[in-house]
Design an enzyme around this catalytic site. Structure first.
Site, PDB file in Angstrom:
ATOM      1  CB  SER A 262      37.521  52.566  20.665  1.00 42.41           C
ATOM      2  OG  SER A 262      38.003  53.591  19.836  1.00 42.41           O
ATOM      3  NE  ARG A 263      32.159  50.987  14.816  1.00 41.54           N
ATOM      4  CZ  ARG A 263      31.240  50.476  15.633  1.00 41.54           C
ATOM      5  NH1 ARG A 263      31.411  49.279  16.137  1.00 41.54           N
ATOM      6  NH2 ARG A 263      30.161  51.153  15.939  1.00 41.54           N
ATOM      7  CB  VAL A 264      39.518  55.231  16.503  1.00 37.89           C
ATOM      8  CG1 VAL A 264      40.877  55.888  16.375  1.00 37.89           C
ATOM      9  CG2 VAL A 264      38.494  55.960  15.634  1.00 37.89           C
TER      10      VAL A 264
END
Length: 520
Positions: A366-368
């Site tokens: 998850s790039r968040v």
């Protein structure tokens, strides 16, 4: 698009004949079909037609203008072409494809044009929106920092999803991709999040089962289902996801949070490729047209969390992509991976080994990240990914060696138990406070004395304790309220959960050996 000499000469003759009658300030309202076949009609005489405009062919058959060329317009038909003949008149509607939006759609099943197909009568919406719109700009967006809870312990802990994020679910056929999305919808009950499930190219029987499952679990009270099934025409499969996101945008601009699932975008790309090839557009890689990247980027960019000035709501998108033999380097998978903010990768090997959901921790990201987690979840999962990475590495190493030292055995034993705890049956999402308690036990290695065969039973008993026992519910409520594990709460949890583990060991008659391995 090529026209033969006879077509061109007939068009020129007609233009010369009608030149004196025609006023060029007035929009041309009618055109004529030059040719029709394979769901595509070539129409001449519609000089002022707009891209995406609906055209009327009579007998309640409509088409959408997709190719605007000098001598003719390429139109995709949204109905049976059996009654359509060459030379027939075509009328402009001056209306770009649009769909009714609003709360009236909640609990309904509709087709790609927004028409009800659930037998519950017409839908009387107060407002319509065009389905092709530009995504919110950078200055209208807020940062993604609020969690969208999926109820799946391995997702919420390892690949968290935030409101306004686009998280791709990718994997081979029959590896549980749709199950992850449906569980996420079920978990939004009572969380003030509206949901939209868009089925593209799916069997109607499969979608009917999903709708029934949503009804049984009370999820249709906040969900809209958009269907363009496998038997539908390619233009309707192409339109379906845009219809879904248009409905979602209305809610987002009214300050509400929306979760939208696109199941799946591989079939959407295939439908668009079909249209493009029939319209004689130049094929590119894997025969897809050159703008297939734009096809998905314009769709997924519309998922956002907007600021208060622009409504203050959010659209969280879960697009699904089907791979062939785990090949994530194919054209459509790489395109969508580069557009989204992370991916949940489902592995066939894990699925076949009984791990459900079959999420590959190594490939999933998850790039968040932890921005989409509450503090308590961050505290409980701080070392989890490292532990699982160590286990996967050691397991590969252990296959080549029969003689393992104690520390390696300990890592392998703990890793197997963690994977066992991360297993979760379908349609049974967990509250975040209960997830945190389970992860807290893993982090503090309180399961060391519980044999692998007892881990599932232990997890079930712990869930029951945290949701029904007054002491357990007190801990769950405090986590939900404070959203962090304070020093006092940590001490309380450590003491009570240790006690719970000891009680479970005694009740199951598990003997604790000197080397700390539990056996019955």
């Amino acid at each position: 698009m090529a026209l033969n000499a006879n077509d061109i000469s007939s068009i020129i003759k007609k233009q010369i004949k009608e030149f004196s009658k025609k006023s060029y300030s007035k929009e041309t309202e009618e055109g004529q079909i030059l040719s029709v076949g394979d769901g595509i009609a070539l129409v001449s005489g519609l000089d002022k037609v707009k891209l995406g405009e609906l055209l009327e062919f009579g007998d309640d058959i409509y088409g959408m203008a997709l190719n605007l060329e000098e001598e003719a317009v390429g139109v995709v038909l949204m109905g049976s072409a059996n009654s359509i003949k060459e030379g027939q008149k075509v009328t402009r509607t001056k209306k770009v494809v649009s769909v009714g939006v609003g709360d009236e759609l909640i609990g309904r099943v509709i087709n790609a044009l927004g028409e009800p197909i659930d037998g519950k009568g017409p839908i009387k919406t107060k407002k319509e929106r065009t389905i092709f719109r530009i995504a919110p700009g950078v200055m209208t967006r807020e940062s993604v920092n609020q969690p969208l809870e999926t109820g799946l312990i391995c997702v919420d802990s390892l690949v968290p999803i935030g409101k306004g994020q686009r998280e791709l679910i990718i994997g081979d056929r029959q590896t549980g991709k749709t199950s992850i999305a449906i569980d996420s919808i079920l978990n939004q009950k009572g969380k003030n999040v509206k949901c939209i499930y868009v089925a593209i190219g799916q069997k109607n029987s499969t979608v009917a089962q999903i709708v029934q499952k949503l009804k049984v679990n009370g999820a249709m009270e906040y969900t809209t289902v958009v269907i363009a099934g496998a038997s539908e025409l390619a233009p309707l499969q192409y339109l379906a996801p845009y219809t879904g996101v248009t409905i979602a945008e209305e809610w987002m601009e009214n300050g509400q949070d929306v979760l939208i699932v696109y199941d799946d975008l591989t079939k959407h790309a295939i439908a668009y490729r079909t249209l493009s090839l029939l319209l004689r557009r130049p094929p590119g890689r894997e025969a897809y047209p050159g703008d297939v990247f734009y096809l998905h980027s314009q769709l997924l960019e519309r998922a956002a969390r907007v600021n208060k000035k622009n409504g203050g709501g959010s659209i969280t998108a879960l697009p699904i992509i089907e791979t062939q033999s785990g090949d994530i380097s194919a054209y459509i998978p790489t395109n969508v991976i580069s557009i989204t903010d992370g991916q949940i990768f489902t592995s066939e090997a894990l699925f076949n080994s009984g791990q459900r959901p079959a999420i590959d921790v190594g490939f999933s990201v998850s790039r968040v990240g932890s921005s989409a987690q509450i503090k308590a979840m961050k505290q409980a999962t701080s070392s989890l990914k490292l532990e699982l990475s160590q286990f996967n590495e050691m397991q590969a190493f252990a296959q080549f060696s029969s003689d393992l030292d104690d520390s390696t055995k300990k890592i392998l034993d703990h890793g197997k138990k963690v994977y066992e705890i991360l297993k979760q049956p379908q349609y049974s999402p967990l509250d975040q406070s209960i997830q945190i308690s389970i992860l807290f036990i893993i982090k503090n290695k309180l399961i060391e004395n519980i044999p692998l065969s007892n881990v599932q039973l232990f997890k079930e008993e712990l869930i029951k304790f945290m949701s029904t026992n007054p002491e357990g519910t007190a801990i769950s409520n405090e986590i939900s309220l404070t959203k962090e594990i304070t020093k006092d709460l940590e001490t309380k949890m450590l003491s009570r959960l240790k006690q719970f583990v000891d009680e479970f060991i005694r009740s199951q008659g598990i003997e604790i050996k000197e080397n700390n391995e539990g056996v019955k």
